[in-house]
Scaffold this motif. Structure first.
Motif, PDB file in Angstrom:
ATOM      1  N   VAL A  29      45.590  42.351  53.733  1.00 41.27           N
ATOM      2  CA  VAL A  29      44.303  41.737  53.406  1.00 41.27           C
ATOM      3  C   VAL A  29      44.446  40.281  52.973  1.00 41.27           C
ATOM      4  CG1 VAL A  29      43.238  43.928  52.797  1.00 41.27           C
ATOM      5  CG2 VAL A  29      44.318  42.569  51.028  1.00 41.27           C
ATOM      6  N   GLY A  30      45.626  39.730  53.113  1.00 39.71           N
ATOM      7  CA  GLY A  30      45.817  38.326  52.788  1.00 39.71           C
ATOM      8  C   GLY A  30      46.720  38.126  51.589  1.00 39.71           C
ATOM      9  N   ASP A  31      46.719  36.929  51.080  1.00 40.94           N
ATOM     10  CA  ASP A  31      47.592  36.537  49.980  1.00 40.94           C
ATOM     11  C   ASP A  31      46.805  36.566  48.677  1.00 40.94           C
ATOM     12  OD1 ASP A  31      49.364  35.384  48.210  1.00 40.94           O
ATOM     13  OD2 ASP A  31      50.042  33.835  49.609  1.00 40.94           O
ATOM     14  N   ALA A  32      47.063  37.571  47.851  1.00 43.23           N
ATOM     15  CA  ALA A  32      46.307  37.725  46.605  1.00 43.23           C
ATOM     16  C   ALA A  32      46.508  36.556  45.655  1.00 43.23           C
ATOM     17  CB  ALA A  32      46.690  39.035  45.923  1.00 43.23           C
ATOM     18  N   ARG A  33      47.535  35.755  45.872  1.00 37.86           N
ATOM     19  CA  ARG A  33      47.713  34.579  45.026  1.00 37.86           C
ATOM     20  C   ARG A  33      46.546  33.619  45.150  1.00 37.86           C
ATOM     21  NH1 ARG A  33      53.783  33.342  46.975  1.00 37.86           N
ATOM     22  NH2 ARG A  33      52.721  33.943  48.905  1.00 37.86           N
ATOM     23  N   ASP A  34      45.877  33.654  46.295  1.00 39.50           N
ATOM     24  CA  ASP A  34      44.708  32.806  46.489  1.00 39.50           C
ATOM     25  C   ASP A  34      43.508  33.281  45.680  1.00 39.50           C
ATOM     26  OD1 ASP A  34      46.179  31.296  48.274  1.00 39.50           O
ATOM     27  OD2 ASP A  34      45.451  32.371  50.039  1.00 39.50           O
ATOM     28  N   LEU A  35      43.590  34.484  45.137  1.00 42.56           N
ATOM     29  CA  LEU A  35      42.478  35.060  44.387  1.00 42.56           C
ATOM     30  C   LEU A  35      42.725  35.072  42.884  1.00 42.56           C
ATOM     31  CD1 LEU A  35      41.840  38.122  46.737  1.00 42.56           C
ATOM     32  CD2 LEU A  35      40.483  36.016  46.612  1.00 42.56           C
ATOM     33  N   LYS A  36      43.844  34.517  42.457  1.00 42.37           N
ATOM     34  CA  LYS A  36      44.192  34.570  41.032  1.00 42.37           C
ATOM     35  C   LYS A  36      43.471  33.461  40.274  1.00 42.37           C
ATOM     36  CE  LYS A  36      48.004  35.333  37.848  1.00 42.37           C
ATOM     37  NZ  LYS A  36      49.471  35.353  37.621  1.00 42.37           N
ATOM     38  N   HIS A  37      42.188  33.659  40.118  1.00 44.23           N
ATOM     39  CA  HIS A  37      41.337  32.755  39.345  1.00 44.23           C
ATOM     40  C   HIS A  37      40.089  33.540  38.972  1.00 44.23           C
ATOM     41  CE1 HIS A  37      38.748  32.461  42.882  1.00 44.23           C
ATOM     42  NE2 HIS A  37      39.843  32.264  43.583  1.00 44.23           N
ATOM     43  N   ASN A  38      39.425  33.135  37.932  1.00 41.46           N
ATOM     44  CA  ASN A  38      38.206  33.832  37.532  1.00 41.46           C
ATOM     45  C   ASN A  38      37.169  33.762  38.642  1.00 41.46           C
ATOM     46  OD1 ASN A  38      39.472  34.248  35.101  1.00 41.46           O
ATOM     47  ND2 ASN A  38      38.263  32.737  33.963  1.00 41.46           N
ATOM     48  N   TYR A  39      36.420  34.848  38.801  1.00 31.50           N
ATOM     49  CA  TYR A  39      35.335  34.859  39.787  1.00 31.50           C
ATOM     50  C   TYR A  39      34.155  35.578  39.146  1.00 31.50           C
ATOM     51  CZ  TYR A  39      33.122  34.537  44.328  1.00 31.50           C
ATOM     52  OH  TYR A  39      32.281  34.197  45.359  1.00 31.50           O
ATOM     53  N   LEU A  40      33.089  34.805  38.882  1.00 31.09           N
ATOM     54  CA  LEU A  40      31.956  35.279  38.106  1.00 31.09           C
ATOM     55  C   LEU A  40      30.657  35.043  38.881  1.00 31.09           C
ATOM     56  CD1 LEU A  40      33.242  33.822  34.734  1.00 31.09           C
ATOM     57  CD2 LEU A  40      33.253  36.227  35.429  1.00 31.09           C
ATOM     58  N   PRO A  41      29.541  35.582  38.417  1.00 26.71           N
ATOM     59  CA  PRO A  41      28.294  35.438  39.175  1.00 26.71           C
ATOM     60  C   PRO A  41      27.945  34.012  39.558  1.00 26.71           C
ATOM     61  CG  PRO A  41      28.010  37.108  37.501  1.00 26.71           C
ATOM     62  CD  PRO A  41      29.379  36.507  37.274  1.00 26.71           C
ATOM     63  N   ASP A  42      28.159  33.060  38.664  1.00 27.02           N
ATOM     64  CA  ASP A  42      27.843  31.665  39.001  1.00 27.02           C
ATOM     65  C   ASP A  42      28.704  31.154  40.149  1.00 27.02           C
ATOM     66  OD1 ASP A  42      25.790  31.411  37.202  1.00 27.02           O
ATOM     67  OD2 ASP A  42      27.011  30.462  35.647  1.00 27.02           O
ATOM     68  N   ASP A  43      29.938  31.639  40.252  1.00 29.97           N
ATOM     69  CA  ASP A  43      30.806  31.239  41.358  1.00 29.97           C
ATOM     70  C   ASP A  43      30.253  31.753  42.680  1.00 29.97           C
ATOM     71  OD1 ASP A  43      32.895  29.981  39.730  1.00 29.97           O
ATOM     72  OD2 ASP A  43      33.306  32.018  39.036  1.00 29.97           O
ATOM     73  N   LEU A  44      29.799  33.002  42.689  1.00 32.21           N
ATOM     74  CA  LEU A  44      29.213  33.572  43.903  1.00 32.21           C
ATOM     75  C   LEU A  44      27.961  32.808  44.309  1.00 32.21           C
ATOM     76  CD1 LEU A  44      29.249  36.028  45.952  1.00 32.21           C
ATOM     77  CD2 LEU A  44      27.565  37.044  44.424  1.00 32.21           C
ATOM     78  N   LEU A  45      27.085  32.541  43.364  1.00 30.52           N
ATOM     79  CA  LEU A  45      25.839  31.853  43.686  1.00 30.52           C
ATOM     80  C   LEU A  45      26.102  30.433  44.167  1.00 30.52           C
ATOM     81  CD1 LEU A  45      23.612  33.083  40.718  1.00 30.52           C
ATOM     82  CD2 LEU A  45      23.624  33.909  43.080  1.00 30.52           C
ATOM     83  N   ARG A  46      27.096  29.789  43.602  1.00 28.97           N
ATOM     84  CA  ARG A  46      27.437  28.444  44.055  1.00 28.97           C
ATOM     85  C   ARG A  46      27.947  28.470  45.492  1.00 28.97           C
ATOM     86  NH1 ARG A  46      30.368  27.393  40.210  1.00 28.97           N
ATOM     87  NH2 ARG A  46      32.393  27.957  41.080  1.00 28.97           N
ATOM     88  N   GLU A  47      28.797  29.442  45.811  1.00 29.40           N
ATOM     89  CA  GLU A  47      29.326  29.554  47.170  1.00 29.40           C
ATOM     90  C   GLU A  47      28.268  29.952  48.183  1.00 29.40           C
ATOM     91  OE1 GLU A  47      33.613  30.539  47.927  1.00 29.40           O
ATOM     92  OE2 GLU A  47      33.096  32.036  46.407  1.00 29.40           O
ATOM     93  N   ALA A  48      27.219  30.622  47.720  1.00 27.47           N
ATOM     94  CA  ALA A  48      26.207  31.127  48.646  1.00 27.47           C
ATOM     95  C   ALA A  48      25.477  29.998  49.364  1.00 27.47           C
ATOM     96  CB  ALA A  48      25.214  31.999  47.885  1.00 27.47           C
ATOM     97  N   GLY A  49      25.415  28.834  48.752  1.00 29.23           N
ATOM     98  CA  GLY A  49      24.768  27.705  49.414  1.00 29.23           C
ATOM     99  C   GLY A  49      23.310  27.996  49.702  1.00 29.23           C
TER     100      GLY A  49
END
Length: 295
Positions: A29-49
């Motif tokens: 499923v890829g390199d989990a090192r790329d996911l080692k950072h906080n991911y919260l609702p504001d991050d999702l909404l920001r990415e949603a564009g």
């Protein structure tokens, strides 16, 4: 475009423990090192564009198995303190554990809890094997699975095509439990005709059970360089099996973020079903998720 996203993951590495991120590495499923950072609702909404995310369902993010209820407690707290996201929670529980009944009751006590997920994926190839045991065949696991109906909880069903016949038998044995297939059934064996047939026919065996629905998500886990055309057959085959009334699009973010943008993914879904009726589009993008997860 307005969407209800029924498969997202949030995590806060500053306050909580996620073993797979603490000991991250590379897998199919890829390199989990790329996911080692906080991911919260504001991050999702920001990415949603320009995608208007109306509601989201949080699916357990492999939080510390020693305290699965803490993830639900935390998610409730961030929803109450923020924008109300997530709107629903699919919590983690090991249904084979002696204390499973207590864990289910604890999860069910929270307002936003709608279901449980325990990953079931078993595969002969160690690269794809998640759990190394056939939970659905274990008497203790099945005994605790039966408690889901008592608590009004659904079950998110993450498995491979080879396990679909067994899962359909489980669904038939528990018609009062709603089961939701994750990631379009995770079509993993892609090197021959038989793999396609196992996936295609397995979907239809599950779809024959009226208490089973499906999320079209996670396709990029097996297609890292995906395009609209490479996703098209999997999307259409899944909709054909379940119908537009029991299928729903989802993002699997931030996991699938490794392979493309949030808005890009939703626009790809829209392009693939471009000739669908307005009622079908509404069902696939919003209303099925709202109905199935009761949000």
């Amino acid at each position: 475009m307005q969407v209800v996203d029924p498969h997202v993951h949030f995590w806060d590495l500053d306050t909580h423990h996620y073993p797979w991120l603490a000991n991250q590495g590379t897998s199919f499923v890829g390199d989990a090192r790329d996911l080692k950072h906080n991911y919260l609702p504001d991050d999702l909404l920001r990415e949603a564009g320009d995608i208007e995310v109306l509601k989201v369902v949080h699916v357990e993010a492999n939080h510390d198995p020693a305290d699965p209820v803490e993830e639900t407690r935390w998610l409730e707290s961030i929803a109450d303190a923020g924008k109300g996201l997530p709107n629903a929670i699919v919590a983690a529980a090991d249904l084979s554990a002696p204390n499973a009944s207590e864990i289910l009751a604890a999860h069910a006590a929270f307002d936003r809890t709608r279901g449980i997920r325990q990953i079931l994926n078993v595969h002969a190839n160690p690269l794809y094997d998640y759990v190394g045991r056939h939970y659905m065949r274990e008497p203790a696991w099945r005994k605790h699975f039966a408690l889901l109906e008592q608590h009004g909880l659904s079950f998110d069903l993450q498995l491979y095509p080879a396990q679909m016949e067994e899962a359909a038998a489980l669904a038939r044995a528990h018609p009062g439990v709603s089961l939701i297939v994750n990631h379009a059934g995770m079509f993993v064996d892609r090197n021959g005709v038989q793999g396609w047939r196992d996936w295609r026919d397995g979907l239809r065996v599950l779809a024959a059970c009226p208490n089973v629905s499906v999320k079209i998500s996670g396709l990029a886990m097996f297609d890292h360089e995906w395009t609209v055309e490479s996703l098209r057959p999997y999307v259409l085959e899944t909709i054909d099996a379940f119908g537009a009334s029991r299928a729903m699009f989802a993002s699997n973010f931030p996991v699938d973020r490794q392979f493309g943008g949030y808005a890009e993914l939703w626009r790809a879904y829209a392009a693939i079903i471009g000739d669908a009726s307005e009622s079908e589009r509404t069902a696939l993008f919003r209303s099925n998720a709202e109905r199935i997860y009761r949000i």
